[in-house]
Design a protein around this motif. Structure first.
Motif, mmCIF file in Angstrom:
data_model
loop_
_atom_site.group_PDB
_atom_site.id
_atom_site.type_symbol
_atom_site.label_atom_id
_atom_site.label_comp_id
_atom_site.label_asym_id
_atom_site.label_seq_id
_atom_site.Cartn_x
_atom_site.Cartn_y
_atom_site.Cartn_z
ATOM 1 N N ARG A 238 11.219 -60.567 -19.372
ATOM 2 C CA ARG A 238 10.176 -60.170 -20.319
ATOM 3 C C ARG A 238 8.832 -60.025 -19.617
ATOM 4 O O ARG A 238 8.079 -59.075 -19.882
ATOM 5 N N SER A 239 8.539 -60.957 -18.715
ATOM 6 C CA SER A 239 7.275 -60.888 -17.977
ATOM 7 C C SER A 239 7.234 -59.642 -17.099
ATOM 8 O O SER A 239 6.216 -58.933 -17.041
ATOM 9 N N LEU A 240 8.362 -59.350 -16.443
ATOM 10 C CA LEU A 240 8.424 -58.197 -15.549
ATOM 11 C C LEU A 240 8.257 -56.891 -16.320
ATOM 12 O O LEU A 240 7.439 -56.036 -15.949
ATOM 13 N N ALA A 245 5.400 -52.112 -18.023
ATOM 14 C CA ALA A 245 5.101 -51.177 -19.119
ATOM 15 C C ALA A 245 3.606 -50.938 -19.202
ATOM 16 O O ALA A 245 3.154 -49.796 -19.386
ATOM 17 N N ALA A 246 2.818 -52.011 -19.065
ATOM 18 C CA ALA A 246 1.362 -51.856 -19.098
ATOM 19 C C ALA A 246 0.875 -51.026 -17.919
ATOM 20 O O ALA A 246 -0.045 -50.201 -18.049
ATOM 21 N N ALA A 247 1.491 -51.217 -16.767
ATOM 22 C CA ALA A 247 1.053 -50.510 -15.563
ATOM 23 C C ALA A 247 1.292 -49.008 -15.657
ATOM 24 O O ALA A 247 0.500 -48.207 -15.156
ATOM 25 N N VAL A 248 2.395 -48.604 -16.321
ATOM 26 C CA VAL A 248 2.727 -47.179 -16.387
ATOM 27 C C VAL A 248 2.345 -46.558 -17.722
ATOM 28 O O VAL A 248 2.561 -45.367 -17.940
ATOM 29 N N ASP A 254 13.754 -50.610 -25.141
ATOM 30 C CA ASP A 254 15.070 -50.409 -24.524
ATOM 31 C C ASP A 254 15.057 -49.220 -23.564
ATOM 32 O O ASP A 254 15.758 -49.233 -22.533
ATOM 33 N N HIS A 255 14.306 -48.175 -23.909
ATOM 34 C CA HIS A 255 14.246 -47.007 -23.043
ATOM 35 C C HIS A 255 13.655 -47.378 -21.683
ATOM 36 O O HIS A 255 14.183 -46.964 -20.639
ATOM 37 N N LEU A 256 12.581 -48.145 -21.684
ATOM 38 C CA LEU A 256 11.967 -48.548 -20.421
ATOM 39 C C LEU A 256 12.928 -49.393 -19.598
ATOM 40 O O LEU A 256 13.058 -49.189 -18.379
#
Length: 306
Positions: A238-240, A245-248, A254-256
């Motif tokens: 979850r942390s990863l 997700a925030a970075a990109v 689920d898609h990510l």
């Protein structure tokens, strides 16, 4: 001149260790002309001829052709210039021989098909410039001329040192052989495309910080022996995914997670790990950290979560 200071061709041969036949050959071509002739017409030579013959023998043993030897003897070119040129030529020959030895060693250790042997033979015959072009062609195929990849290209370029070790030479042969693998080229090209900004709806790109994030966050879990299917792994994942997700600029859904698993599966190609290891050996760098255990853990956790 005193006859005692002159040598017959046989005496000259005994004094210099050069055969009579060879001396006569050099003499007929004006390289070691006789100083005088006896009343019976036999050739005789003085001490200068001895020195001249010694120099010819030395130059010939060093690989100089007779035309060059004559020009040196006639002072048309400086011996120092000739020596420098031939020293450089010998350096190139030594590099070539060491590369060929590395190839033969590789063949003897692992065995090769006729096709592999032909490829390695071709690699052994390449000049230094041709070897550079071989790797350059691989990088051109993978990255094209996109300026975004300029720095990455430099870090992925193999540069044999002037005096490579046998290990470095063997690594270069393996890397050059790997770079010709069309399947490997296609896989690396896919990684390059994944590296670029996303194109198309909901495309999640593989950005530069991903590997660092995985190493920092997943590495400790792998070393601690945490099962990627366990509840303990959920917090790590979850942390990863939230950070990534925030970075990109994408949703942590689920898609990510599915897309990350796909990207990491491509990056986890063992041929890519082999390329990086060989590259480090050739360039004299520290061996790269093996990432396969971390990638495997992350892929399994992502697919379980998805």
């Amino acid at each position: 001149m005193n006859d005692d200071e002159l040598y017959s061709i046989g005496e000259l041969a005994r004094r210099t260790g050069v055969s009579v036949k060879t001396i006569r050959f050099y003499s007929d071509r004006g390289l070691v002309p006789p100083t005088d002739r006896s009343p019976a017409g036999y050739r005789r030579y003085d001490l200068a001829a001895v020195a001249r013959l010694d120099l010819i023998r030395t130059l010939r043993e060093l690989g100089l052709d007779l035309t060059t030897v004559r020009r040196v003897l006639d002072h048309e070119i400086a011996l120092s210039d000739v020596a420098a040129a031939h020293a450089e030529a010998l350096t190139v020959q030594i590099r070539t021989l060491r590369l060929r030895r590395a190839i033969l060693t590789a063949v003897s250790e692992r065995g090769s098909t006729p096709e592999e042997l032909n490829l390695m033979h071709r690699l052994a015959r390449l000049s230094e410039a041709e070897r550079d072009r071989l790797i350059g062609d691989f990088l051109d195929t993978v990255f094209g001329d996109d300026p975004e990849f300029a720095a990455i290209r430099r870090t992925l370029t193999a540069e044999l040192p002037d005096h490579p070790t046998t290990v470095q030479l063997k690594a270069w042969v393996e890397l050059a052989e790997l770079s010709q693998d069309l399947g490997f080229r296609s896989a690396v090209r896919q990684m390059a495309e994944d590296y670029q900004a996303g194109r198309g709806p909901r495309r999640v790109p593989l950005r530069p910080g991903l590997v660092a994030r995985i190493r920092e966050q997943v590495g400790p879990a792998v070393r601690a022996g945490i099962d990627p299917r366990s509840p303990e792994a959920d917090a790590v994942l979850r942390s990863l995914t939230a950070d990534y997700a925030a970075a990109v600029g994408a949703a942590d859904d689920d898609h990510l997670r599915a897309r990350l698993a796909e990207l990491l599966q491509t990056a986890n190609d063992p041929r890519w790990a082999q390329y990086l290891t060989l590259l480090a050996t050739i360039n004299g760098w520290a061996a790269p950290e093996p990432l396969a255990p971390i990638y495997d853990w992350t892929i399994e956790a992502l697919r379980r979560a998805g």
